[in-house]
Motif scaffolding. Structure first.
Motif, PDB file in Angstrom:
ATOM      1  N   ASP A  96       0.945  -1.210   0.052  1.00 15.35           N
ATOM      2  CA  ASP A  96      -0.008  -0.085   0.051  1.00 15.35           C
ATOM      3  C   ASP A  96       0.751   1.075  -0.074  1.00 15.35           C
ATOM      4  O   ASP A  96       0.597   2.191  -0.717  1.00 15.35           O
ATOM      5  N   MET A 116       2.304   1.819  -3.502  1.00 13.62           N
ATOM      6  CA  MET A 116       1.351   2.661  -4.563  1.00 13.62           C
ATOM      7  C   MET A 116       1.311   3.871  -4.099  1.00 13.62           C
ATOM      8  O   MET A 116       1.105   4.785  -5.124  1.00 13.62           O
ATOM      9  N   ARG A 139       2.365   7.217  -6.611  1.00 11.82           N
ATOM     10  CA  ARG A 139       1.192   8.475  -6.891  1.00 11.82           C
ATOM     11  C   ARG A 139       1.905   9.751  -6.727  1.00 11.82           C
ATOM     12  O   ARG A 139       1.608  10.829  -7.353  1.00 11.82           O
ATOM     13  N   LEU A 156      -5.264  -4.196  -5.893  1.00 13.09           N
ATOM     14  CA  LEU A 156      -4.092  -3.376  -6.010  1.00 13.09           C
ATOM     15  C   LEU A 156      -4.257  -2.712  -7.261  1.00 13.09           C
ATOM     16  O   LEU A 156      -4.138  -1.435  -7.173  1.00 13.09           O
ATOM     17  N   LYS A 157      -4.527  -3.375  -8.406  1.00 12.27           N
ATOM     18  CA  LYS A 157      -4.931  -2.802  -9.677  1.00 12.27           C
ATOM     19  C   LYS A 157      -5.757  -1.685  -9.524  1.00 12.27           C
ATOM     20  O   LYS A 157      -5.696  -0.823 -10.231  1.00 12.27           O
ATOM     21  N   ALA A 203      -4.568   1.617  -8.364  1.00 15.78           N
ATOM     22  CA  ALA A 203      -2.982   1.888  -8.596  1.00 15.78           C
ATOM     23  C   ALA A 203      -2.972   2.968  -9.501  1.00 15.78           C
ATOM     24  O   ALA A 203      -3.841   3.057 -10.437  1.00 15.78           O
ATOM     25  N   VAL A 234       2.065   2.432 -12.215  1.00 14.94           N
ATOM     26  CA  VAL A 234       2.359   1.289 -11.636  1.00 14.94           C
ATOM     27  C   VAL A 234       2.187   0.193 -12.654  1.00 14.94           C
ATOM     28  O   VAL A 234       1.333   0.102 -13.449  1.00 14.94           O
TER      29      VAL A 234
END
Length: 311
Positions: free
Chosen positions: A162, A165, A169, A190-191, A194, A198
């Motif tokens: 986390d 990611m 950003r 996660l995708k 994201a 990423v």
């Protein structure tokens, strides 16, 4: 490594007695017959299989070495991680630590955790070994920030994905790459959130993984805890600049060749990654691995300890 110097019989356990009754019985038979036909038992992980092996070794007055990987002596209720959370398994771990002829820790951090659980007859720290001739730099580095791990729902927090990611950003100009094998639906979680910079790469072979290490400028290990960090050491051996959390053995492996950040602190982590992308410490990172964590050093230390048990 062991086969280079000794005749070795291998029993693959999968972590301990699992499966149906027939499979468990077969595993028990393999372990006991193996102990009968050997001089020294070398076991990875203080788990069910080692518990049985060490008991048999004591009964037959033979010798045993057990490598404690880290999970066995972990007790992290906040993230539901560690064998010590299970009272029955905790008892087995303590028995193994107290009764094996030698306990091998993979880091000084791990050694301290082992000693907090029980008092071994003998304990040695032997770092995991990296094949530095195989994991080596080649070609030019790219503006890539890499992390490698198994992905599961639990591992999102354990591996700090986390934070990875969120840091991506904040640095949209860099390419963040997660190489992973998914164990459940966590990868889709996660995708879904994201950022665009990423990239998700599935399970890869060793040659492709080394290719990523060679291209990446920065390697992140943002874990809640690590007892060593093999992927980190492999990446450093390929001249990646490390960015690691201040947890477990990660600072012990990275040393002063990279950046150490507080766990789950996105702002500090992003700032460290930005600095790492322009740092020139990749060669120092490789030098550290070659000097402290090479495969040759591990092999030499293993032979030294085994020689003392054969006396």
């Amino acid at each position: 490594m062991l086969k280079a110097s000794y005749p070795v019989r291998v029993v693959a356990t999968g972590g301990g007695p699992t499966g149906n009754f027939g499979q468990r019985l077969s595993l028990v038979h393999s372990i006991l017959s193996g102990v009968l036909r050997t001089d020294i038992v070398f076991a990875w992980f203080a788990h069910n299989h080692s518990y049985l092996a060490v008991m048999a070794v004591r009964l037959l007055r033979k010798k045993s070495l057990v490598v404690v990987g880290g999970y066995e002596v972990a007790n992290e209720p906040e993230i539901g991680y560690g064998a010590l959370l299970d009272p029955a398994m905790a008892g087995k771990v303590r028995y193994i630590i107290e009764n094996a002829d030698c306990i091998l820790a993979v880091s000084e951090f791990s050694r301290r955790e082992i000693l907090a659980v029980a008092e071994p007859r003998r304990i040695e720290t032997i770092y995991n070994g990296i094949d530095t001739s195989l994991f080596s730099p080649e070609g030019s580095k790219e503006n890539i920030v890499l992390t490698v791990c198994l992905v599961s729902t639990a591992n999102i927090r354990v591996k700090g994905l986390d934070t990875f990611m969120d840091a991506a950003r904040q640095i949209p100009e860099a390419r963040f790459v997660l190489i992973s094998r998914a164990l459940d639906g966590a990868l889709e979680i996660l995708k879904r959130d994201a950022p665009a910079n990423v990239e998700f790469v599935g399970a890869v072979g060793q040659a492709e993984l080394i290719g990523w290490y060679r291209r990446a400028k920065v390697y992140c290990q943002l874990s809640y805890r690590e007892s060593f960090g093999v992927a980190l050491a492999e990446a450093m051996s390929c001249e990646c600049v490390p960015v690691v959390t201040d947890r477990g053995a990660l600072p012990e492996v990275a040393g002063d060749t990279g950046f150490v950040v507080p766990y789950a602190d996105t702002h500090v982590t992003a700032d460290a990654i930005s600095q790492a992308l322009v740092a020139d410490t990749g060669s120092a990172a490789r030098k550290r691995i070659c000097e402290l964590f090479s495969r040759e050093q591990r092999e030499q230390e293993l032979r030294r300890i085994i020689a003392t048990l054969q006396l």
